[in-house]
Write an enzyme that holds these catalytic residues in place. Structure first.
Site, PDB file in Angstrom:
ATOM      1  N   ASP A 145      26.069 -11.250   7.910  1.00 10.13           N
ATOM      2  CA  ASP A 145      24.937 -10.352   8.190  1.00 10.13           C
ATOM      3  C   ASP A 145      24.533 -10.245   9.661  1.00 10.13           C
ATOM      4  O   ASP A 145      23.605  -9.491   9.982  1.00 10.13           O
ATOM      5  CB  ASP A 145      23.731 -10.775   7.344  1.00 10.13           C
ATOM      6  CG  ASP A 145      23.331 -12.240   7.543  1.00 10.13           C
ATOM      7  OD1 ASP A 145      22.880 -12.863   6.561  1.00 10.13           O
ATOM      8  OD2 ASP A 145      23.487 -12.750   8.682  1.00 10.13           O
ATOM      9  N   ALA A 190      14.253 -22.184   3.332  1.00  7.07           N
ATOM     10  CA  ALA A 190      14.767 -22.591   4.641  1.00  7.07           C
ATOM     11  C   ALA A 190      13.825 -22.215   5.783  1.00  7.07           C
ATOM     12  O   ALA A 190      13.620 -23.009   6.707  1.00  7.07           O
ATOM     13  CB  ALA A 190      16.131 -21.958   4.870  1.00  7.07           C
ATOM     14  N   SER A 241      25.384 -22.692  -1.998  1.00 10.46           N
ATOM     15  CA  SER A 241      25.699 -23.382  -3.261  1.00 10.46           C
ATOM     16  C   SER A 241      26.866 -24.340  -3.042  1.00 10.46           C
ATOM     17  O   SER A 241      27.226 -25.096  -3.938  1.00 10.46           O
ATOM     18  CB  SER A 241      26.042 -22.348  -4.336  1.00 10.46           C
ATOM     19  OG  SER A 241      27.117 -21.528  -3.891  1.00 10.46           O
ATOM     20  N   HIS A 298      33.262 -16.224   7.605  1.00 13.48           N
ATOM     21  CA  HIS A 298      33.629 -15.105   6.716  1.00 13.48           C
ATOM     22  C   HIS A 298      33.533 -13.767   7.430  1.00 13.48           C
ATOM     23  O   HIS A 298      33.506 -12.707   6.802  1.00 13.48           O
ATOM     24  CB  HIS A 298      32.738 -15.120   5.468  1.00 13.48           C
ATOM     25  CG  HIS A 298      32.965 -16.323   4.608  1.00 13.48           C
ATOM     26  ND1 HIS A 298      32.045 -16.760   3.681  1.00 13.48           N
ATOM     27  CD2 HIS A 298      33.988 -17.201   4.538  1.00 13.48           C
ATOM     28  CE1 HIS A 298      32.500 -17.851   3.089  1.00 13.48           C
ATOM     29  NE2 HIS A 298      33.665 -18.144   3.573  1.00 13.48           N
TER      30      HIS A 298
HETATM   31  N1  APR Z   1      16.087 -20.931   1.405  1.00 11.25           N
HETATM   32  C1  APR Z   1      17.150 -21.767   1.272  1.00 11.25           C
HETATM   33  N2  APR Z   1      18.081 -21.658   0.268  1.00 11.25           N
HETATM   34  C2  APR Z   1      17.884 -20.676  -0.631  1.00 11.25           C
HETATM   35  C3  APR Z   1      16.783 -19.779  -0.563  1.00 11.25           C
HETATM   36  C4  APR Z   1      15.855 -19.942   0.522  1.00 11.25           C
HETATM   37  N3  APR Z   1      14.793 -19.161   0.672  1.00 11.25           N
HETATM   38  N4  APR Z   1      16.858 -18.924  -1.617  1.00 11.25           N
HETATM   39  C5  APR Z   1      17.992 -19.277  -2.325  1.00 11.25           C
HETATM   40  N5  APR Z   1      18.596 -20.331  -1.734  1.00 11.25           N
HETATM   41  C6  APR Z   1      19.828 -21.043  -2.151  1.00 11.25           C
HETATM   42  C7  APR Z   1      20.176 -20.955  -3.632  1.00 11.25           C
HETATM   43  O1  APR Z   1      19.506 -21.966  -4.374  1.00 11.25           O
HETATM   44  C8  APR Z   1      21.704 -21.171  -3.610  1.00 11.25           C
HETATM   45  O2  APR Z   1      22.012 -22.553  -3.714  1.00 11.25           O
HETATM   46  O3  APR Z   1      20.910 -20.445  -1.486  1.00 11.25           O
HETATM   47  C9  APR Z   1      22.111 -20.676  -2.218  1.00 11.25           C
HETATM   48  C10 APR Z   1      22.929 -19.395  -2.211  1.00 11.25           C
HETATM   49  O4  APR Z   1      24.160 -19.658  -2.824  1.00 11.25           O
HETATM   50  P1  APR Z   1      25.249 -18.479  -2.994  1.00 11.25           P
HETATM   51  O5  APR Z   1      24.587 -17.263  -3.477  1.00 11.25           O
HETATM   52  O6  APR Z   1      26.362 -19.048  -3.786  1.00 11.25           O
HETATM   53  O7  APR Z   1      25.698 -18.168  -1.481  1.00 11.25           O
HETATM   54  P2  APR Z   1      26.745 -18.937  -0.550  1.00 11.25           P
HETATM   55  O8  APR Z   1      26.773 -20.387  -0.854  1.00 11.25           O
HETATM   56  O9  APR Z   1      26.462 -18.548   0.832  1.00 11.25           O
HETATM   57  O10 APR Z   1      28.136 -18.268  -1.032  1.00 11.25           O
HETATM   58  C11 APR Z   1      29.314 -18.636  -0.361  1.00 11.25           C
HETATM   59  O11 APR Z   1      30.560 -16.977  -1.576  1.00 11.25           O
HETATM   60  O12 APR Z   1      30.610 -14.920  -2.522  1.00 11.25           O
HETATM   61  C12 APR Z   1      31.050 -15.643  -1.456  1.00 11.25           C
HETATM   62  O13 APR Z   1      31.677 -14.878   0.675  1.00 11.25           O
HETATM   63  C13 APR Z   1      30.552 -15.093  -0.125  1.00 11.25           C
HETATM   64  O14 APR Z   1      29.844 -16.344   1.843  1.00 11.25           O
HETATM   65  C14 APR Z   1      29.717 -16.243   0.445  1.00 11.25           C
HETATM   66  C15 APR Z   1      30.259 -17.448  -0.274  1.00 11.25           C
END
Ligand code: APR
Length: 274
Positions: free
Chosen positions: A125, A255, A213, A140
Site C-alpha cells: 500500500d 497497532a 497472521s 510483496h
Molecule cells: N492493528 C494490528 N493488527 C491488526 C489490526 C490492527 N488495528 N486489525 C487486524 N489486525 C491483525 C489481525 O488480527 C490479523 O492477525 O492483522 C492480521 C492481518 O492478517 P492477514 O489478513 O492474514 O494479513 P497478512 O498477515 O499481512 O497477510 C500476509 O497474505 O494474502 C497475502 O500477500 C498477502 O501480504 C499478504 C499476506
C-alpha cells in the site's frame, strides 16, 4: 479518508508490558519491524483474513496469477488496467483513499530517533514510504510501482508509456516485459529484496511483528529465525495468531495506539537516559 479508530482503552496490565517492551527495544542492537495488513486497517484498508478480511469476503483469489501473467501478459495487463474481480476493485479503491496512520508514523519516528533499523512490510500500500520510513523493504512489492521481469528495475508509473494496443509495456533499459511491482501468487519474491530481508533478519536481535497472521512465507519465517538465533520477538495484534505461542511478548490491541504509546515511552526512556 478513513474515520479515526475508536479510542483504545489501555488496561493497566498492558501499561507494564509496554514499559518492559520499551526497555527491550532500547537495549536491543538492531531492531527490525515486520508488518502486515493489520497495520493498515486503521487507514481503511481491510486485512486479508479474519473478520472483515478480503479473502473472507470474496474468497481467496486463484493462486496462479503469475503463471497466467507469463502465459498471456497482454491479457494480464488488460485486467490490471480495468480490473473485473470484486476483490481487486475493493482493494484498488481502498488503496487509492488510504493515508498513513499513527502506527506508520510511529515506526518512521522510531527509525528517525535510531531505535528501529529497518521495516520489512508485506503490505503493497505504499503507506510506510508515505509516512517517511527510509530503510524499507517491501517484500510483496508496491502497488504504485512497475517492475521489469528481466532486469528487476522498478519504475514510477509515469516513467513508462502504457499503450493499450501494445501490451505488455517494455523495459526502457533491457527491453524485458514490465509488470506491476506487486508480487502475485505463485511469483518468486524478487531476489534483490529477499537478499536484503535476510541480511536485516540476520543482524536483528529484536523483531516487532505487527498486524500479521504470520501465515505467509517467506516472511512468516523471519521472526522464527530471530528466535532461533536467541533474539526476542514482540507481537502487536488485537488477537492471538499462529505465532503468539512462540513470541517473547504479545501485546493485545490496535497497532496505531500501541505503537504511539510505545514511542512515547521509548522517548521518555531515552530522555531519562540522556
Ligand atoms: N492493528 C494490528 N493488527 C491488526 C489490526 C490492527 N488495528 N486489525 C487486524 N489486525 C491483525 C489481525 O488480527 C490479523 O492477525 O492483522 C492480521 C492481518 O492478517 P492477514 O489478513 O492474514 O494479513 P497478512 O498477515 O499481512 O497477510 C500476509 O497474505 O494474502 C497475502 O500477500 C498477502 O501480504 C499478504 C499476506
Amino acid at each position: 479518508m478513513a474515520p479515526p479508530p475508536p479510542e483504545f482503552e489501555l488496561d493497566s496490565s498492558l501499561g507494564d508490558d509496554l514499559a518492559r517492551v520499551a526497555q527491550q527495544l532500547s537495549a536491543a542492537g538492531h531492531v527490525v519491524a515486520l508488518t502486515g495488513a493489520g497495520l493498515s486497517v486503521e487507514s481503511g484498508i481491510p486485512p486479508f483474513r479474519g473478520p472483515g478480511g478480503l479473502w473472507t469476503k470474496y474468497g481467496e483469489p486463484p493462486m496462479d496469477g503469475y503463471r497466467r501473467f507469463l502465459e498471456d501478459p497482454a491479457a494480464a495487463w488488460r485486467e490490471r488496467l480495468s480490473p473485473r474481480a470484486e476483490w481487486a476493485l475493493a482493494l484498488r479503491d481502498t488503496l487509492a483513499a488510504a493515508e498513513p496512520n499513527a502506527g506508520h508514523r510511529a515506526l518512521a519516528e522510531f527509525e528517525r530517533i535510531g531505535l528501529l533499523g529497518c521495516v520489512i512490510t508485506q503490505n503493497i500500500d505504499d503507506l510506510h514510504a508515505q509516512a517517511g520510513s527510509s530503510n524499507l523493504l517491501e517484500i510483496h512489492g508496491n502497488h504504485r510501482l512497475l517492475r521489469c521481469l528481466e532486469c528487476v528495475r522498478r519504475f514510477e508509473p509515469d516513467a513508462i508509456a502504457i499503450d493499450p494496443d501494445d501490451l505488455p509495456p517494455r523495459c526502457p533499459d533491457c527491453g524485458g516485459p514490465v509488470k506491476g511491482d506487486t508480487v502475485q501468487f505463485g511469483e518468486p519474491i524478487p531476489p534483490d529484496v529477499l537478499r536484503r530481508c535476510y541480511a536485516e533478519v540476520e543482524r536483528s536481535d529484536c523483531m516487532l511483528v505487527i498486524g500479521t497472521s504470520a501465515t505467509v512465507y517467506p516472511a512468516a519465517d523471519f521472526p522464527m529465525e530471530v528466535l532461533r538465533r536467541g533474539g526476542c520477538v514482540i507481537e502487536i495484534n488485537p488477537t492471538d495468531t499462529d505465532f503468539t505461542a512462540s513470541a517473547t511478548e504479545s501485546l493485545r490491541g490496535p497497532a496505531g495506539a500501541l505503537l504511539s504509546r510505545l514511542l512515547d515511552l521509548s522517548k521518555s526512556e531515552a530522555g531519562a537516559a540522556a
